[in-house]
Every structure is written in C-alpha cells, then in structure tokens.
Design a protein around this motif. Structure first.
Motif, PDB file in Angstrom:
ATOM      1  N   GLN A 189       0.908  -1.058   0.203  1.00  8.26           N
ATOM      2  CA  GLN A 189      -0.190  -0.305   0.289  1.00  8.26           C
ATOM      3  C   GLN A 189       1.049   1.161  -0.262  1.00  8.26           C
ATOM      4  O   GLN A 189       0.607   2.075  -0.881  1.00  8.26           O
ATOM      5  N   LEU A 190       1.926   1.137   0.830  1.00  6.20           N
ATOM      6  CA  LEU A 190       2.640   2.520   0.701  1.00  6.20           C
ATOM      7  C   LEU A 190       3.479   2.186  -0.520  1.00  6.20           C
ATOM      8  O   LEU A 190       3.815   3.867  -0.998  1.00  6.20           O
ATOM      9  N   SER A 191       3.714   1.336  -0.906  1.00  5.49           N
ATOM     10  CA  SER A 191       4.306   1.618  -2.504  1.00  5.49           C
ATOM     11  C   SER A 191       4.000   2.487  -3.628  1.00  5.49           C
ATOM     12  O   SER A 191       3.881   3.075  -4.400  1.00  5.49           O
ATOM     13  N   ILE A 192       2.454   2.232  -3.430  1.00  4.48           N
ATOM     14  CA  ILE A 192       1.035   2.372  -4.117  1.00  4.48           C
ATOM     15  C   ILE A 192       0.994   3.972  -3.954  1.00  4.48           C
ATOM     16  O   ILE A 192       0.830   4.839  -5.356  1.00  4.48           O
ATOM     17  N   ALA A 224      12.672  11.808  -4.296  1.00  6.40           N
ATOM     18  CA  ALA A 224      13.251  10.718  -2.867  1.00  6.40           C
ATOM     19  C   ALA A 224      11.661  10.652  -2.276  1.00  6.40           C
ATOM     20  O   ALA A 224      11.782  12.064  -1.800  1.00  6.40           O
ATOM     21  N   LEU A 225      11.196   9.872  -1.406  1.00  5.77           N
ATOM     22  CA  LEU A 225      10.379  10.096  -0.247  1.00  5.77           C
ATOM     23  C   LEU A 225      10.561   9.319   1.307  1.00  5.77           C
ATOM     24  O   LEU A 225      11.507   8.520   1.494  1.00  5.77           O
ATOM     25  N   ALA A 226      10.887   9.731   2.010  1.00  5.59           N
ATOM     26  CA  ALA A 226      10.235   9.386   3.309  1.00  5.59           C
ATOM     27  C   ALA A 226       9.188   9.418   3.559  1.00  5.59           C
ATOM     28  O   ALA A 226       8.283  11.036   3.854  1.00  5.59           O
ATOM     29  N   LEU A 227       8.914   8.698   4.600  1.00  8.87           N
ATOM     30  CA  LEU A 227       7.952   8.320   5.606  1.00  8.87           C
ATOM     31  C   LEU A 227       7.291   8.383   7.278  1.00  8.87           C
ATOM     32  O   LEU A 227       8.654   7.576   7.518  1.00  8.87           O
ATOM     33  N   THR A 244       8.492   3.766   9.700  1.00  8.43           N
ATOM     34  CA  THR A 244       9.428   5.189   8.613  1.00  8.43           C
ATOM     35  C   THR A 244      10.367   4.139   8.055  1.00  8.43           C
ATOM     36  O   THR A 244       9.523   3.124   7.338  1.00  8.43           O
ATOM     37  N   ALA A 245       9.950   4.585   6.502  1.00  9.09           N
ATOM     38  CA  ALA A 245      10.739   4.151   5.221  1.00  9.09           C
ATOM     39  C   ALA A 245      11.112   5.293   4.443  1.00  9.09           C
ATOM     40  O   ALA A 245      10.678   6.339   4.947  1.00  9.09           O
ATOM     41  N   ASP A 263      12.841   0.907   2.227  1.00  7.18           N
ATOM     42  CA  ASP A 263      13.495   0.480   3.269  1.00  7.18           C
ATOM     43  C   ASP A 263      12.747   0.871   4.340  1.00  7.18           C
ATOM     44  O   ASP A 263      12.343   2.536   4.849  1.00  7.18           O
ATOM     45  N   TYR A 264      12.443   0.134   4.403  1.00  5.18           N
ATOM     46  CA  TYR A 264      10.798   0.132   6.120  1.00  5.18           C
ATOM     47  C   TYR A 264      11.427  -0.579   7.270  1.00  5.18           C
ATOM     48  O   TYR A 264      11.657  -1.500   7.481  1.00  5.18           O
ATOM     49  N   THR A 265      10.719   0.252   8.508  1.00  2.00           N
ATOM     50  CA  THR A 265      11.177  -0.460   9.063  1.00  2.00           C
ATOM     51  C   THR A 265       9.408  -0.149  10.325  1.00  2.00           C
ATOM     52  O   THR A 265       8.711   0.867  10.563  1.00  2.00           O
ATOM     53  N   LEU A 266       9.361  -1.107  10.978  1.00  6.49           N
ATOM     54  CA  LEU A 266       7.694  -1.390  11.941  1.00  6.49           C
ATOM     55  C   LEU A 266       8.361  -1.452  13.328  1.00  6.49           C
ATOM     56  O   LEU A 266       8.760  -2.706  13.443  1.00  6.49           O
TER      57      LEU A 266
END
Length: 244
Positions: free
Chosen positions: A61-64, A120-123, A141-142, A161-164
């Motif tokens: 979902q985050l990729s979309i 480049a994106l940061a979440l 975070t991603a 690169d994703y962390t939960l």
C-alpha cells in the motif's frame, strides 16, 4: 527413643517431600510460562505478511501511495531538488481486517540540468490494525526511491527500506503479547497504468521480545508474483502465501 527418632525422620522426609514437590511444581510452571511466551516462526511469518499486505496498510500500500505522490507531482509544476510534504489519514474497516493509519510523506524530484532523474521519499507515522489472528499498534518509518519516471517506461522501479516497531497481541490459542521490530528492504516494480505490483523481491526480518524478556529472530525473502500474491520463504525453508 528410636521411635521418636523415626518420627522425626519421617517428619523431616515429609517436609523435604513437600519442599521438593513445591520446587518441582514451581519449575514446571516457569517452564510452561516460558513455553507459552515463545514467539513461533508461524507468528513471525504472520506479522511479516501483515507488514507486506495492502489490506493492513503494509509495504504494498505504501508503494502505491508513493507512486501516486509522484504522479501528482508530475501533473503539477514542482521545482526540482525542492522538498515537499503532505499527510495521510486512513481508516479501513473490513470483514476480516481493519486498520487506522496517520503519517507524513516528504519527497523531492531529483534533477540534473533540468532533466528529471528520480524521486526520493521519506515517510513517518503510526499504524494500527486488527485482524482475525493478530492485533498491532506501532510506529513506522520508510524511505523510497522511485526511478523510471520517463513516460516511455510502463513501470516504476521502487527501492524501499521500511521499519515497523509495534506492540502485538495474538488473538488465537494462548493470546500472547510481544514487542516486535519488522524490517523490509528491496526492490519492486509497479505498473504506472493501474498501480499494480508486477514483480520484485524484498528481504524481511522479524525481531520479537516476549513477555518473559526473551528475544526471537526470524527472517525470510518475499517474492512478488505479479497477480496480487506474494510468497514468503523463511530462512528455515518454510513458505507462506500472501494474497490481497
């Protein structure tokens, strides 16, 4: 005299017997508690699957959403090498799963000599879900890099690169609770026409801290099959199917 000594010995043995029995029972209880608190590979795999699936606001979902951010940027005049931000609040209630999420994206279009190269994106945000087998409440975070932005390219290429980091509660069997850190990183391909994941592979790891203070670590590889399914292969060789 001998009779009194025998009575004293019998009493002492009885007390020792009670003591041994109590210690044995206590050790058994501790072993049972430790066993009940263990985090199994199956539970780790389920946590990883939920971190991947779009049904629980996972990596897919985050990729979309990352790709939609880019399309919105390309439709409007944005300056190159300039950071922009926006925020999302999501609330989904389904028959088998529901989630609530709130997070912020920061992104910029990278250019050289006014030629668009990539994005480049940061979440950063929070996410909470309830499924039939697992509940989770945590922070995510991603970072996502998106290339193949040219109109001639049918697919975006995403490196993520994703962390939960979350608190989780199992809703089956012993309903154990544990803290977990999930990391996902790798590359996926996303069709521009319909935001469908067409392929890719990511590494996924799970580190869990049980209620007894023990740490459990599991890892695997997720291969996206291009048909709204993926296959998670754990380091043990066991495989788990993910579908959405």
């Amino acid at each position: 005299m001998k009779h009194n000594q025998a009575k004293k010995m019998l009493l002492l043995l009885s007390l020792l017997g009670i003591t041994f029995s109590f210690i044995s029972c206590s050790a058994s209880d501790e072993e049972q508690t430790a066993e009940e608190a263990q985090i199994s590979e199956e539970e780790a795999a389920e946590s990883l699957a939920l971190a991947i699936s779009p049904k629980s606001n996972g990596v897919v979902q985050l990729s979309i959403q990352a790709s939609l951010n880019i399309e919105a940027s390309l439709d409007v005049t944005y300056e190159c090498n300039q950071e922009y931000t926006n925020s999302y609040q999501l609330d989904y209630n389904g028959a088998a799963l529901s989630y609530i999420a709130a997070y912020n994206w920061a992104w910029q279009l990278n250019c050289s000599d006014n030629i668009l190269l990539d994005c480049a994106l940061a979440l950063k945000g929070t996410t909470e879900y309830e499924s039939q087998r697992m509940n989770s409440d945590g922070d995510m975070t991603a970072t996502v890099g998106i290339s193949n932005l040219e109109q001639s390219e049918p697919n975006y290429s995403l490196t993520m690169d994703y962390t939960l980091i979350s608190e989780q509660v199992s809703r089956v069997r012993m309903q154990k609770s544990f803290d977990s850190t999930i990391k996902v990183n790798g590359d996926v391909s996303l069709m521009k026409e319909n935001q469908k994941l067409t392929g890719g592979q990511v590494e996924a790891s799970f580190t869990g801290l049980s209620s007894t203070g023990n740490t459990y670590e599991y890892s695997g590889v997720v291969v996206f099959n291009g048909d709204n399914t993926a296959t998670l292969t754990m380091q043990s060789g066991n495989t788990y199917a993910i579908s959405w």
